[in-house]
Write an enzyme that holds these catalytic residues in place. Structure first.
Site, mmCIF file in Angstrom:
data_model
loop_
_atom_site.group_PDB
_atom_site.id
_atom_site.type_symbol
_atom_site.label_atom_id
_atom_site.label_comp_id
_atom_site.label_asym_id
_atom_site.label_seq_id
_atom_site.Cartn_x
_atom_site.Cartn_y
_atom_site.Cartn_z
ATOM 1 N N HIS A 273 0.496 -0.335 -5.055
ATOM 2 C CA HIS A 273 1.241 -1.160 -6.011
ATOM 3 C C HIS A 273 2.735 -0.901 -5.886
ATOM 4 C CE1 HIS A 273 2.430 -2.588 -10.133
ATOM 5 N NE2 HIS A 273 1.552 -3.518 -9.842
ATOM 6 N N CYS A 274 3.102 0.343 -5.644
ATOM 7 C CA CYS A 274 4.518 0.738 -5.614
ATOM 8 C C CYS A 274 5.289 0.132 -4.441
ATOM 9 C CB CYS A 274 4.644 2.261 -5.554
ATOM 10 S SG CYS A 274 3.916 3.134 -6.944
ATOM 11 N N ILE A 275 4.616 -0.098 -3.320
ATOM 12 C CA ILE A 275 5.328 -0.603 -2.131
ATOM 13 C C ILE A 275 5.230 -2.120 -2.005
ATOM 14 C CG2 ILE A 275 5.092 1.553 -0.861
ATOM 15 C CD1 ILE A 275 2.917 0.126 0.824
#
Length: 281
Positions: A273-275
């Site tokens: 999700h973060c990237i």
């Protein structure tokens, strides 16, 4: 990608990607597009825009971060959408939205003095609703022990559908970390969304058996990514992968569940999700 990087570049990326994927080169400082990029909006007529929050590298933890701070503007320009600029220091991983007016965030993140000194919780809530088109903000305690992002919600609780939230469950071992997981679950219990529906909570474990001793290692299955027709879930090569895979398949019966081993991402303190950062069609 960062121009001049010895570990990558346009030719390498082009060789790895399908022809229908566009490649845009930008002078970024880090890899976390979720946090430095814009939060895309779409109005009832289908017109798109982007909200640009101020970015200070998670409370001034990394320098330089000028490239990341400019990244949201570069994305909006490339996408050819109108952008709305906020004075709030915030990251996309610090919010989860249901697309129907409900926002979830944490008390350890945006109200932190390393981001928004002088902002009250009420002022932050008002700004989030204004900039994301929300009607209600649900505040969770967060996790002060997660000192990389100061307790981003995308490792704690995320909407997987309107009225349904995926959350981490505490491990069996007594620990302060597990205490905070319980506090977040307790805070979500009984909550209703912006339309008055009682929120259903689905829990998954952390990947506690993942064989890494790296202090930043992200063990969160909650940190997954929804795409058109599918969902990308992280796996770690441990027994809990099988348990979570079954839960994801039951949550998304009409989507294809695809797994990605994320050890090389997780050591940076984040996950799938973060990237990533979705852009509506």
């Amino acid at each position: 990608m960062k121009p001049g990087s010895p570990h990558g570049g346009r030719p390498q990326a082009r060789a790895m990607l399908d022809d229908d994927i566009n490649i845009v080169q930008a002078d970024i400082d880090d890899s976390w597009a979720r946090d430095a990029g814009p939060c895309f909006l779409i109005n009832p007529n289908g017109k798109r825009a982007g909200t640009r929050f101020r970015f200070n590298a998670w409370g001034g933890k990394y320098h330089p971060h000028q490239g990341d701070a400019a990244f949201s503007g570069a994305v909006c320009e490339t996408a050819d959408v109108k952008s709305f600029t906020s004075n709030l220091v915030a990251e996309g991983g610090g919010v989860s939205v249901d697309g129907e007016g409900t926002i979830i965030t944490t008390e350890t993140c945006f109200p932190n003095i390393n981001r928004n000194p002088g902002w009250t919780k009420v002022a932050i809530e008002t700004e989030l609703k204004e900039m994301l088109g929300g009607d209600k903000v649900i505040w969770l305690p967060g996790n002060p022990l997660e000192d990389e992002t100061d307790g981003h919600v995308d490792g704690i609780a995320v909407f997987v559908a309107p009225g349904v939230v995926l959350m981490e469950s505490p491990g069996a071992e007594p620990s302060e970390w597990n205490d905070y997981i319980r506090k977040n679950l307790d805070a979500m219990e009984g909550q209703t969304d912006a339309r008055g529906r009682r929120i259903r909570i689905v829990t998954v474990p952390e990947a506690v058996e993942a064989p890494s001793q790296h202090p930043k290692f992200c063990r969160s299955y909650v940190n997954s990514y929804l795409v058109n027709g599918g969902v990308v879930m992280p796996v770690y090569g441990v027994a809990s992968d099988t348990v979570v895979r079954s839960i994801f398949r039951s949550l998304f019966p009409e989507r294809r569940v695809r797994e990605v081993r994320i050890d090389s991402i997780a050591i940076g303190g984040g996950g799938i999700h973060c990237i990533t950062q979705q852009e509506p069609a």
